[in-house]
Design a protein around this motif. Sequence first.
Motif, mmCIF file in Angstrom:
data_model
loop_
_atom_site.group_PDB
_atom_site.id
_atom_site.type_symbol
_atom_site.label_atom_id
_atom_site.label_comp_id
_atom_site.label_asym_id
_atom_site.label_seq_id
_atom_site.Cartn_x
_atom_site.Cartn_y
_atom_site.Cartn_z
ATOM 1 N N PRO A 72 -14.410 -8.251 -3.202
ATOM 2 C CA PRO A 72 -14.004 -8.333 -2.944
ATOM 3 C C PRO A 72 -12.585 -9.774 -2.430
ATOM 4 C CG PRO A 72 -16.057 -8.618 -2.639
ATOM 5 C CD PRO A 72 -15.685 -9.081 -3.825
ATOM 6 N N PRO A 73 -12.052 -10.284 -3.478
ATOM 7 C CA PRO A 73 -10.893 -10.735 -3.400
ATOM 8 C C PRO A 73 -10.172 -9.757 -3.361
ATOM 9 C CG PRO A 73 -12.028 -11.702 -5.207
ATOM 10 C CD PRO A 73 -12.746 -10.634 -4.908
ATOM 11 N N LEU A 74 -9.567 -8.619 -3.302
ATOM 12 C CA LEU A 74 -8.511 -7.771 -3.176
ATOM 13 C C LEU A 74 -8.945 -7.640 -2.082
ATOM 14 C CD1 LEU A 74 -9.184 -4.842 -6.090
ATOM 15 C CD2 LEU A 74 -7.434 -6.801 -5.537
ATOM 16 N N PRO A 75 -7.894 -8.258 -0.794
ATOM 17 C CA PRO A 75 -7.810 -7.337 0.551
ATOM 18 C C PRO A 75 -7.704 -5.955 1.124
ATOM 19 C CG PRO A 75 -5.923 -8.618 -0.064
ATOM 20 C CD PRO A 75 -6.657 -8.417 -1.097
ATOM 21 N N SER A 76 -8.500 -5.738 1.873
ATOM 22 C CA SER A 76 -8.460 -4.987 2.939
ATOM 23 C C SER A 76 -7.514 -4.615 3.848
ATOM 24 C CB SER A 76 -9.425 -4.072 3.608
ATOM 25 O OG SER A 76 -10.298 -4.908 4.376
ATOM 26 N N GLU A 77 -7.434 -5.950 4.176
ATOM 27 C CA GLU A 77 -6.846 -6.382 5.583
ATOM 28 C C GLU A 77 -5.100 -6.684 4.755
ATOM 29 O OE1 GLU A 77 -8.880 -8.272 4.428
ATOM 30 O OE2 GLU A 77 -10.716 -8.761 5.472
ATOM 31 N N VAL A 78 -4.706 -5.868 3.525
ATOM 32 C CA VAL A 78 -3.658 -6.378 2.910
ATOM 33 C C VAL A 78 -3.638 -4.532 2.944
ATOM 34 C CG1 VAL A 78 -1.716 -6.650 1.317
ATOM 35 C CG2 VAL A 78 -2.992 -8.124 2.349
ATOM 36 N N ILE A 79 -4.027 -3.898 2.272
ATOM 37 C CA ILE A 79 -4.267 -2.655 1.399
ATOM 38 C C ILE A 79 -3.867 -1.798 2.745
ATOM 39 C CG2 ILE A 79 -4.803 -0.840 0.421
ATOM 40 C CD1 ILE A 79 -6.759 -3.357 -1.916
ATOM 41 N N LEU A 80 -5.107 -1.314 3.520
ATOM 42 C CA LEU A 80 -5.169 -0.689 4.399
ATOM 43 C C LEU A 80 -3.171 -0.519 5.931
ATOM 44 C CD1 LEU A 80 -9.154 -1.350 6.124
ATOM 45 C CD2 LEU A 80 -7.145 0.929 4.469
ATOM 46 N N PRO A 81 -3.065 -2.393 6.333
ATOM 47 C CA PRO A 81 -2.082 -1.744 6.777
ATOM 48 C C PRO A 81 -0.365 -1.589 6.293
ATOM 49 C CG PRO A 81 -2.881 -4.331 6.956
ATOM 50 C CD PRO A 81 -3.903 -3.667 5.672
ATOM 51 N N LEU A 82 -1.023 -2.077 4.071
ATOM 52 C CA LEU A 82 0.133 -1.254 4.568
ATOM 53 C C LEU A 82 0.232 0.417 4.619
ATOM 54 C CD1 LEU A 82 3.113 -2.257 1.971
ATOM 55 C CD2 LEU A 82 1.026 -2.513 0.607
ATOM 56 N N ALA A 83 -0.827 0.543 3.310
ATOM 57 C CA ALA A 83 -0.923 2.348 3.822
ATOM 58 C C ALA A 83 -0.643 3.041 4.963
ATOM 59 C CB ALA A 83 -2.801 2.394 3.452
ATOM 60 N N GLY A 84 -1.173 1.787 6.420
ATOM 61 C CA GLY A 84 -0.621 2.336 7.502
ATOM 62 C C GLY A 84 1.077 2.678 7.389
ATOM 63 N N PHE A 85 1.266 1.651 6.778
ATOM 64 C CA PHE A 85 3.258 1.271 6.922
ATOM 65 C C PHE A 85 3.702 2.428 5.989
ATOM 66 C CE2 PHE A 85 6.899 -0.128 4.912
ATOM 67 C CZ PHE A 85 7.434 -0.239 6.139
ATOM 68 N N ALA A 86 2.848 2.592 5.259
ATOM 69 C CA ALA A 86 3.155 4.010 3.891
ATOM 70 C C ALA A 86 3.685 5.452 5.239
ATOM 71 C CB ALA A 86 2.312 3.835 2.536
ATOM 72 N N ALA A 87 2.476 5.516 5.503
ATOM 73 C CA ALA A 87 2.195 6.729 6.787
ATOM 74 C C ALA A 87 3.255 7.161 7.375
ATOM 75 C CB ALA A 87 1.340 7.448 6.852
ATOM 76 N N ALA A 88 4.233 6.012 8.223
ATOM 77 C CA ALA A 88 4.489 5.988 8.855
ATOM 78 C C ALA A 88 6.306 5.594 8.507
ATOM 79 C CB ALA A 88 4.835 3.854 10.177
ATOM 80 N N GLN A 89 6.221 5.944 7.373
ATOM 81 C CA GLN A 89 7.977 5.581 6.408
ATOM 82 C C GLN A 89 7.567 7.244 6.435
ATOM 83 O OE1 GLN A 89 9.432 3.083 7.607
ATOM 84 N NE2 GLN A 89 10.161 2.792 5.446
ATOM 85 N N GLY A 90 6.442 8.169 5.940
ATOM 86 C CA GLY A 90 6.496 9.262 5.607
ATOM 87 C C GLY A 90 6.170 9.515 4.252
ATOM 88 N N THR A 91 5.801 8.831 3.376
ATOM 89 C CA THR A 91 5.534 8.564 2.092
ATOM 90 C C THR A 91 4.200 9.458 2.353
ATOM 91 O OG1 THR A 91 6.198 6.747 1.258
ATOM 92 C CG2 THR A 91 5.409 7.346 0.172
ATOM 93 N N LEU A 92 3.147 8.711 2.770
ATOM 94 C CA LEU A 92 1.803 9.778 3.174
ATOM 95 C C LEU A 92 1.480 10.172 4.260
ATOM 96 C CD1 LEU A 92 -0.128 6.659 1.602
ATOM 97 C CD2 LEU A 92 0.494 8.473 0.098
ATOM 98 N N GLY A 93 0.594 11.584 4.215
ATOM 99 C CA GLY A 93 -0.289 11.689 6.018
ATOM 100 C C GLY A 93 -0.832 11.042 6.330
ATOM 101 N N LEU A 94 -0.895 10.312 7.518
ATOM 102 C CA LEU A 94 -1.878 9.091 8.235
ATOM 103 C C LEU A 94 -3.384 9.882 8.328
ATOM 104 C CD1 LEU A 94 -1.865 7.379 9.878
ATOM 105 C CD2 LEU A 94 -1.769 7.879 12.370
ATOM 106 N N VAL A 95 -3.613 11.017 8.264
ATOM 107 C CA VAL A 95 -4.794 11.522 8.096
ATOM 108 C C VAL A 95 -5.412 11.685 6.368
ATOM 109 C CG1 VAL A 95 -6.367 13.321 8.113
ATOM 110 C CG2 VAL A 95 -4.685 13.588 10.275
ATOM 111 N N GLU A 96 -4.409 11.884 5.604
ATOM 112 C CA GLU A 96 -4.854 11.846 4.357
ATOM 113 C C GLU A 96 -5.058 10.005 3.470
ATOM 114 O OE1 GLU A 96 -1.886 12.306 0.438
ATOM 115 O OE2 GLU A 96 -0.856 12.534 1.599
ATOM 116 N N VAL A 97 -4.079 9.736 4.589
ATOM 117 C CA VAL A 97 -4.448 7.936 3.930
ATOM 118 C C VAL A 97 -6.170 7.506 4.765
ATOM 119 C CG1 VAL A 97 -3.902 5.919 4.595
ATOM 120 C CG2 VAL A 97 -2.674 7.175 3.730
ATOM 121 N N LEU A 98 -6.403 7.679 6.016
ATOM 122 C CA LEU A 98 -7.672 7.772 6.588
ATOM 123 C C LEU A 98 -9.092 8.309 5.873
ATOM 124 C CD1 LEU A 98 -7.022 8.112 10.573
ATOM 125 C CD2 LEU A 98 -6.478 6.080 8.725
ATOM 126 N N ILE A 99 -8.639 9.886 5.568
ATOM 127 C CA ILE A 99 -10.487 10.304 4.454
ATOM 128 C C ILE A 99 -9.742 9.952 3.636
ATOM 129 C CG2 ILE A 99 -9.889 12.334 3.406
ATOM 130 C CD1 ILE A 99 -9.335 13.945 5.294
#
Length: 214
Positions: free
Chosen positions: A38-65
């Motif tokens: 739990p000390p690894l915060p999803s509140e950091v990892i998840l928004p960062l993954a969303g940002f990567a999707a916005a940049q086109g590095t990852l697909g949004l649906v791919e990230v959610l799945i």
Amino acid sequence: MDAGAENLNAIAAWAVTLMETLGGLGAGLAIALENLFPPLPSEVILPLAGFAAAQGTLGLVEVLIWTTAGSVVGALALYGIGAWLGRRRMYAIVERMPLIKTADVERTEAWFGRHGSKAVFFGRMIPIFRSLISIPAGIERMPLLRFTLLTTAGSAIWNTIFVLAGYFLGANWHIVEDYAGVFQKVVIAVVVVAVAVWITMRVRQLRRNRLAVD
């Protein structure tokens, strides 16, 4: 730079490395580990993954799945720990603990029997309890299919909120962590107060019982 900011930067850098190396699988792996640690915060990892999707590095649906899959994998691991622990070991541990009675555990079990499905589903959307709720589910041997479906549904909602926040905030994705941090502190404060009240009541009860015996 304070220690909190340094930790945030270190976790963000680690998550970025995972996602750059493994793609969506890296995001899922990060969230699976977040469930176990739990000390690894999803509140950091998840928004960062969303940002990567916005940049086109990852697909949004791919990230959610992948992040939802990671949540389920981590939860199943903790469910397995709870199942391994079992009721017998749990009661043996409780009997050695001060202030806690087996009657307290029995009441908790009865409560979980009535509200376990709701606890698992909504627990996936509450900091700290997101991980911990899987252990009592395993101890009580909640049907694995039901546990998996409830965990998937609750995790999908939580993950989607934070991934989309990072996706739409773009470079300001870290703002999400500030608001989530406040929510987490509120949860911790409520838990601390509840535990303090419970301990106070239990100590008073023990004192009354001793006086009655004397």
